[in-house]
Every structure is written in C-alpha cells, then in structure tokens.
Design an enzyme around this catalytic site. Structure first.
Site, PDB file in Angstrom:
ATOM      1  N   HIS A 101      65.735  59.525  48.856  1.00  0.00           N
ATOM      2  CA  HIS A 101      65.845  58.053  48.308  1.00  0.00           C
ATOM      3  C   HIS A 101      65.155  57.837  47.032  1.00  0.00           C
ATOM      4  CE1 HIS A 101      66.792  55.657  52.028  1.00  0.00           C
ATOM      5  NE2 HIS A 101      67.194  56.857  52.236  1.00  0.00           N
ATOM      6  N   HIS A 269      70.716  64.861  58.508  1.00  0.00           N
ATOM      7  CA  HIS A 269      70.493  64.123  59.641  1.00  0.00           C
ATOM      8  C   HIS A 269      70.254  65.094  60.827  1.00  0.00           C
ATOM      9  CE1 HIS A 269      72.822  60.128  58.523  1.00  0.00           C
ATOM     10  NE2 HIS A 269      71.726  60.480  57.787  1.00  0.00           N
TER      11      HIS A 269
END
Length: 739
Positions: A101, A269
């Site tokens: 991020h 993920h």
C-alpha cells in the site's frame, strides 16, 4: 488501454469543475478541519525537514549495517506483541500489505504516488480506509527505525520490510534497491474530488452506462482505495465483467499488465487474511481525526478487544489459503478446485466461500491454531477465474510453480521500485544486475572534451539553424522529465523516436531538420549531448545578442537509448496535455491553463522564480509551439525575437497596453491594444497574462522588468534552463555512491 500490455492512451487529465480543487483535489484541511495547521511555520521558504542541508541520505544508507537490519526485520516477523498480536504468530502478511500500500499509490498519468518518499506516514494516506490499521504496522517498526536512525529512511524501510516478510515465509524476492529519501510533510497530489470515502457509499469512478470513465491521472477506482473495491464495482459482487474491467484499468494505470496483475494478486493473497470480524461502526475515527491522547492511532475499539482480534479493515473476513504464512500454490489450487458461493462477513461485506471444502483445505483461526475456518475469495479474486484472459494466465500459474515464482518476484520488484527512476539511483547489495525495460535503460555515454564542445557549438551556430529551432528541440527533449518518478529527460535522446517526436506539442518536421543537421556535426558525440549542447549554444548566442556574455553550463557523457531500450507504450502518459513554457494547449480544458502551468512546473521541480524566468526567456527566444491553436508568435512580446532580453516582462506590464479577450478563443487568447490609439500591439494567452494578473507572480515579474535587472533576468533564465537540461543526470549525481 491495451489490456495485454497495461498501456493507457493519453488524454486530457483535467476534467470536471473549473477550479484549483480539480487540479490539486481536496486538501487535508478539507477532510480534517480541526487538525493542527503548521502552515504558518512553512512560509517564506522555511523547511520542515529536520535533517538539514548537509545530510546526505545516500551516503548514510551506504554506511548502514544492512545485514544486521535484515536480521532484525526477520526476527520481528515472529515477535508477536501483546498490544497488537500477529495473525498466526507472524507479522509477514501485515508487513506485505504495508509495503504494497505504500508503493501501490503510484500512477503512470503523472508519476505521482508510490513508495519513494514515505508518504504513508501522512494524511490523507495514513487515514484512507484501505490503509486501515497500517498505523500499527508502522509502530511495530519504530524500534528498528529508531535503532538504525539516519541510515534507513521510512520509505526504504517500508519496502525492505515487505521483502523480508516475503522471504521469511519462503516466497521469492527479485531484489531491493535503497535510496528513497523521506519527506516530512504531505506532498500535493490530486487524489480526486469526492467528498466521501469508499466505506461511506461512494460509487465507482467507472460507470460505462453513463459514459463515465476513470479520469486521468487517477488510478484507484474509488476514493480511499489503493486499487479496486474487492467486493465488486461499487460493491456489486455480481458484476463479473465490471470487476475485471476495473482491475485491468486500475492496474494498467499503475504500470502493470495482465500477467503482472494476476501474479501480484495471487502472490499477495498467498499470505495472510482479510479482517472483518465486526461492523465498521464499532470502531473509531481514522488516525488523522482521532483524539489527541490516542497518539496517532486510529480505528480504535474497546481496549479490551485489542489483542483478541484486529476487528475490521476491509470488512471481508478470512484467509485465502490453508497455509497463510507459507508461500505456495494453494491460492490457485483452491480457486479452481471449488465452486464458490456468495456470503457475508460478520462486518457485512460481500465475499465468496468454497462450497463443501475439505478440512485439509480450511485455514487455521488467526488466534487459535487448533480451530479450522473456511477460506475465502473476494470478488476481485474471482475475476481471475471468471475473466477469460485472466483465467488463461491463472491456469498457467496453477500448473507451473516456477513461472508463478518468477512472475510474482518481478512484479513485486516493479511495484515497489517503479517510481525510483533510473537504475543508477538504486543503492545496496541486493540491487539486481539485470536491466529491466521499465527502468528506461540508457547506455553509458562518453564525456566530450572542452575543445570538442567548443568546436561543436561553433559549427552549430554556423549551420543555419535558428535560435528558436535549437531551443525548441532541446526543450522538447529535456522537458519530458518529471521529478515524481524521475522518468524522461534529455539523457537517452528519446526525442529521436517517432512516438515522442510526433507528440502534438512538438513539430516533427522541425525536429527532423535539427537532428539531421546535428547528426552531421556531432562526430562521436552522443545525440543526447549534441541536442543539449546545441540548445546551450543558441542560448549563449541569444544572451550575447542581448549584451551579456553568459556561459551555459552543460555536463556531457549522456548516452543514446536504442530502440530495444525504448518502451513506447510506457512513455505515452508523459505526453503533455499543456506546456505553458512553449505556450501549448492541446484543447481547452475545464482546468485553467495557468493551473496546468503550475502542475507542469512542479513536475519539472521548478520554483516560482525559476518558472517565471524560464517562461519569459522561452517567449523572447521565440520558442513557442508551432502547433498551438494560437499560432507560433503569440506570447512573444518582443520586437527582437531570438535575443535574450527582459522584453516579455517589460511589455506585459506596460501600462500603455490594454488587454481584451479574443471573442472566439473562449478566454484563452487575448489581444493587447495601445490605450491611446487602439491599434493591436501583442497577442497572448492566459499563461502569459497570469504573470501580470496574479499578485504573487506579478511581484516576481516586476523584478525581472525593472531597469537594471536585465542581466539578472538573463542569468536567472540560464540557471532555470540548465536545471531542466540537467534534471536527469543521475548517472553523474550517483557516481560517488557506487564506487
């Protein structure tokens, strides 16, 4: 946009309301009006950087005990803290999200965002819904940052920690380059005009049925997100086509093609879980709006809950794989093994759960390893199965672990280094030896001797090429640079390639003419050096004709990029919609032309005086774009074009001239008439007249128009010109750090 390459076409990056907010967006004071305003202490050039001018971060980084730092980071991964315990006893997934991020805000449209300055520490990023609880990740790192101090920036630490997190869980890492210097205040970046965050019901920025596209330079689908809404477009989990469209568009605007998008999604993920244990209304405000005594923490709940669960970030709840702290291929295995049904998390978020999963395919509870819970997929994950193109790539990765390993490692490296610019800016022992096309590689050049430079300049001035032609060509080459991601610039001579030469702002025929002449004169000098030296020769002649003997400094040793080193599609976003220095505007936009000049000047790293001097000099040298609707003389407020004088400012501020709008221009073009006789004297644009109408710019323009400041203006122009020409010489700047 090309879905395969991830390239987006150029276009007007400025649409919507005609005000400064459209260019610079809502400010932190708009979002958090009660926050402390440090503005009064940053007036008049006062710096907020506590490190001082003598601090050299690159030098400090080279003195870092890099091995010990990595060992400390690895140890931290499993050093679970009572005040914020690690899921599965491992902080690796948390730190991967932090690093992702920090870097994922990068966008190709203007090169802004990204990890290169540690912006995640400041609003608005520290309080975006998508960054929920990353304030805790940064606090977990504080003891290590404190220990290594000036030798490691927060910006570098974020990325390196992400790498170490991947390594500690057995994942592949391509390399790491340090050298990101921290800033100490929020940077001015346009994040959008919405007045609500994604978790407050804001619709997606793409609505095809209404003809609504994602505006440039934005990349995220909704305000407060890094990429896309994981629940689906506008939160709709049934819009499979829209989900793939949103992913393809936003990842492309962040410089990722389809394969990189799939690899990053699946690789990221493979680790960790989503958090949606409780509804969002059970926790408090984001860090920037919380109470003073929370000491910069946000999203807080009942203190008794801290340590029992991380409550909610995305609102989705669950892990993607049965081994959330181990690298492997469980993600694709489960994605294709099971059919999935739509369910809701405890927080009410839409998510997908496998139907009748085997116990071996269930995940451990984040707090109780003896408890098994179902795995999940988001709507974004389901797109890798639903979309035909994504599915082909996903099936290949499912069946070829080595291919996934390599693709993820390379995509992660690109994600976390995309905004660092040329490879020469990378520092440290883990910098990969391989040159990558997105790094815009350029061969090493050869420094020219003073005699060769002097001989070349003389030949250029005797070639028949005009001052305006030489200045326009040099500026066209160098002004592609942008400080945001350190791309563009004169090094490499990319202006030779048709894809750049044929930009609307350029005159391709004139550039061909100039480059053809220079090619016959340069000998073994690189074309990149020849272009800059020719521009310098023209400026020196113009200064001499104005009565000033001024040498324009030029560093030689630039190289010429080859066709194989030029990724034309990645250069598309660098094409300017407006270039005030050449008085160019592709078409009238809803953002004022003078506002776009400020934006472009910021990307060129120019101060207000530098911007003013550079523009005034370009005007009197006649270096305006021939492709502007206004013609090729508008704004050239001098009777002797090609001479470096302060005439632009003198004539602009002449009280004997009255200005009026040219009716058909829609307030973009103006005519200046003699107040007494009424005859036309000059033509100008908004970009010209703002230096007389804006009080701050007028104050600077008056200095350059004053009697006795003619030489000051000429010298200030040369300094600003040189700054643009030399902006990308990182090969020289960083040479001492690579010895």
């Amino acid at each position: 946009m090309d879905a395969k390459t991830g390239s987006i076409s150029g276009g007007c990056p400025f649409t919507g309301d005609n005000d400064m907010r459209k260019l610079f967006g809502r400010t932190n004071r708009d979002w958090w009006p009660d926050s402390l305003d440090l503005g009064p202490l940053t007036q008049h050039g006062q710096t907020v950087d506590p490190m001082g001018e003598d601090y050299d971060y690159c030098e400090a980084f080279n003195a870092l005990d890099y091995t010990s730092l990595k060992e400390d980071l690895k140890a931290l991964m499993t050093d679970s803290q009572e005040w914020w315990p690690a899921d599965y006893g491992h902080y690796g997934p948390f730190f991967i999200r932090m690093a992702w991020h920090a870097a994922g805000t990068y966008r190709t449209g203007d090169g802004r965002g990204g990890a290169s300055s540690g912006q995640q520490r400041f609003a608005p990023l520290n309080s975006w819904p998508d960054n929920g609880n990353l304030d805790k990740a940064r606090r977990l790192l504080w003891p290590i940052k404190k220990k290594y101090g000036k030798h490691i920036s927060w910006a570098d630490l974020f990325v390196l920690t992400g790498n170490m997190a991947i390594e500690s869980m057995g994942g592949p890492v391509f390399g790491f380059g340090g050298g990101r210097k921290d800033v100490f205040e929020p940077e001015t970046v346009y994040w959008g005009t919405e007045e609500e965050w994604v978790d407050e019901g804001v619709a997606t920025r793409i609505i095809p049925d209404e003809g609504k596209a994602l505006e440039n330079p934005l990349a995220a689908i909704q305000m407060g997100l890094i990429y896309v809404n994981p629940e689906g477009p506008g939160g709709n989990p049934h819009d499979a086509e829209g989900m793939a469209r949103d992913m393809r568009e936003t990842f492309a605007r962040m410089a990722m093609n389809d394969e990189e998008t799939v690899a990053l999604t699946a690789g990221g993920h493979a680790f960790g879980k989503c958090h949606g244990a409780k509804p969002a209304d059970t926790f408090g405000k984001a860090p920037e709006g919380e109470n003073l005594h929370t000491m910069g923490f946000g999203w807080l709940t009942d203190p008794e809950e801290i340590g029992k669960g991380h409550i909610t970030t995305s609102g989705i709840e669950g892990a993607w794989t049965p081994n959330p702290t181990e690298w492997g291929n469980d993600y694709f295995r489960l994605l294709f093994k099971y059919e999935y049904e739509l369910t809701e998390s405890p927080a009410g978020a839409k998510q997908w759960t496998p139907i009748d999963p085997e116990e071996a395919d269930m995940a451990p509870d984040a707090r109780d390893p003896n408890k098994k819970v179902p795995t999940i997929m988001t709507t974004a994950d389901m797109a890798l199965k639903r979309d035909p193109e994504y599915r082909k790539i996903s099936e290949r990765f499912r069946d070829d672990q080595a291919a996934l390993d390599d693709a993820f490692a390379r995509a992660w490296f690109k994600l976390t280094h995309r905004d660092m610019g040329p490879k020469v800016r990378y520092l440290g022992p883990d910098v990969p030896s391989e040159d990558l096309i997105w790094q815009d590689p350029i061969p090493a050049g050869k420094e020219a001797s003073p005699s060769a430079v002097a001989d070349f300049k003389a030949k250029v001035l005797d070639s028949g090429l005009t001052v305006a032609e030489l200045v326009r060509t040099a500026f066209a080459s160098a002004s592609t640079y942008r400080k945001s991601d350190h791309r563009g610039g004169a090094n490499g001579a990319h202006i030779r390639f048709d894809e750049i030469k044929n930009w609307d702002v350029n005159d391709a025929a004139e550039i061909d003419k100039v480059l053809g002449k220079l090619d016959g004169l340069r000998g073994d000098m690189s074309m990149a050096d020849a272009i800059v030296l020719a521009g310098a020769a023209a400026v020196e002649k113009a200064a001499k004709d104005g009565g000033f003997d001024i040498e324009v400094p030029v560093s030689t040793g630039r190289g010429d990029a080859t066709e194989d080193q030029f990724d034309s599609e990645s250069w598309e976003p660098l094409e300017p919609f407006a270039d005030g220095f050449r008085n160019y505007l592709r078409t009238k936009a809803t953002v004022k032309t003078e506002d776009m000049l400020i934006d472009r000047s910021d990307l060129l790293n120019l101060s207000v005086p530098e911007m003013t001097a550079l523009l005034g000099g370009m005007r009197v040298l006649g270096a305006v774009s021939k492709h502007a609707d206004h013609g090729d003389t508008i704004g050239v407020l001098t009777e002797k074009p090609g001479v470096l004088s302060n005439d632009f400012f003198v004539n602009l501020l002449d009280m004997g001239t009255a200005w009026e709008v040219v009716d058909e221009s829609g307030d973009e073009e103006f005519v200046g008439r003699c107040r007494l006789k009424g005859e036309e004297k000059w033509r100008a644009t908004r970009t010209d007249l703002v230096f007389g109408s804006n009080s701050q710019l007028r104050a600077v323009a008056e200095v350059y128009a004053e009697d006795g400041n003619e030489e000051k203006f000429a010298r200030d122009f040369v300094k600003a010109w040189t700054k643009v020409m030399e902006a990308d010489r990182f090969d020289l700047e960083y040479a001492k750090y690579h010895k």
